[in-house]
Design an enzyme around this catalytic site. Sequence first.
Site, PDB file in Angstrom:
ATOM      1  N   MET A  12       0.843  -1.190   0.000  1.00  0.00           N
ATOM      2  CA  MET A  12       0.000   0.000   0.000  1.00  0.00           C
ATOM      3  C   MET A  12       0.878   1.240   0.000  1.00  0.00           C
ATOM      4  O   MET A  12       1.658   1.446   0.925  1.00  0.00           O
ATOM      5  CB  MET A  12      -0.913   0.007   1.223  1.00  0.00           C
ATOM      6  CG  MET A  12      -1.941  -1.105   1.240  1.00  0.00           C
ATOM      7  SD  MET A  12      -2.885  -1.127   2.786  1.00  0.00           S
ATOM      8  CE  MET A  12      -1.669  -1.849   3.894  1.00  0.00           C
TER       9      MET A  12
ATOM     10  N   GLY B 267       1.388   4.171   4.384  1.00  0.00           N
ATOM     11  CA  GLY B 267       2.188   3.293   3.532  1.00  0.00           C
ATOM     12  C   GLY B 267       2.693   2.055   4.223  1.00  0.00           C
ATOM     13  O   GLY B 267       3.371   2.142   5.230  1.00  0.00           O
ATOM     14  N   SER B 268       2.358   0.878   3.713  1.00  0.00           N
ATOM     15  CA  SER B 268       2.704  -0.347   4.417  1.00  0.00           C
ATOM     16  C   SER B 268       2.368  -1.568   3.562  1.00  0.00           C
ATOM     17  O   SER B 268       2.280  -1.465   2.339  1.00  0.00           O
ATOM     18  CB  SER B 268       1.946  -0.405   5.745  1.00  0.00           C
ATOM     19  OG  SER B 268       0.588  -0.061   5.540  1.00  0.00           O
ATOM     20  N   ARG B 269       2.110  -2.709   4.214  1.00  0.00           N
ATOM     21  CA  ARG B 269       1.922  -3.951   3.477  1.00  0.00           C
ATOM     22  C   ARG B 269       1.023  -4.904   4.257  1.00  0.00           C
ATOM     23  O   ARG B 269       0.996  -4.894   5.486  1.00  0.00           O
ATOM     24  CB  ARG B 269       3.290  -4.597   3.267  1.00  0.00           C
ATOM     25  CG  ARG B 269       3.316  -5.729   2.279  1.00  0.00           C
ATOM     26  CD  ARG B 269       4.745  -6.147   2.053  1.00  0.00           C
ATOM     27  NE  ARG B 269       4.998  -7.488   2.511  1.00  0.00           N
ATOM     28  CZ  ARG B 269       6.200  -8.018   2.653  1.00  0.00           C
ATOM     29  NH1 ARG B 269       7.266  -7.292   2.426  1.00  0.00           N
ATOM     30  NH2 ARG B 269       6.341  -9.256   3.045  1.00  0.00           N
TER      31      ARG B 269
END
Length: 221
Positions: free
Chosen positions: A99, A186-188
Site C-alpha cells: 500500500m 504506507g505499508s503492506r
Amino acid sequence: MTIHKEGYTSIALGVLFVFVLNAITHYYASENQLLTWAVYILSAFVLIALLQFFRSPKRTITQDEKIILCPADGKVVVIEETEETEYFQDRRLQISIFMSPINVHINRNPVSGIVKYFKYHPGKYLMAWNPKSSTLNERTTTVVETDGIEILFRQIAGAMARRIVWYVKEGQTVDQGTEFGFIKFGSRVDVFLPIGSKVAVKLGDKVKGGITVLGEINNEV
C-alpha cells in the site's frame, strides 16, 4: 466518500498546523508575496493529502464462502511459497499487497470465520517491500478459520507507517469484507494460504480491498 475515524485526530492536527503556519506567515511576512503563496500552496497540499489518505470510499461487498477477498488496496508484490514460522510452522503460499501513501489504508477480512489466533509484534520500520519486514517490522498476525481451513493475514508497518490499528481479538466471529484494521502512511499486508490454493491475481496487479478476489478456498488442500 467519507473520512475514516482513524483520520479525525490527524486531520485536526493538520488543520491546527496550517492555521498556525498561516498566522505566523501573515504576521511576519505579509509583504513577501512569494513566501506567502508558497505557504498557501503547502497548506493546501497538507490538507488535501490528509483528506485523501484517510478517505473511506463506500463499497458494496459481495460475500462468498468459496473465495478469498483482498484485504487491502494496493499492488501485488509477492506471490510465492515460503516458510511461515509464527503459527503454521510449515510452508504456505504467500500473497503480499503493498500500500502506497495514496492508497486507501483500510484493511478488510479476506474470509468469514472465527479468529483462532491474534498477536501484535513491536518491531522495526524497514521499507515494506523488504522481505525481512515480514518478520522484523512492527506487525500484527491474525488467523481466521473458515470451513475447516485456516487463513493467516498480517499487517506490516513500513518506513512511513508508524501506527497499526486493529479491531479483532481471539474468539471473535468476523465477516468477510468488514474492517479488521487500519495502517497509517504506507505499508503492506501479507496473506498466507494452503499450498495448492488457486490464485486469481498475478504480480503487479492493482487490487482493491473487499473487491478483488485473491483466490479460492480449496477444501481438498
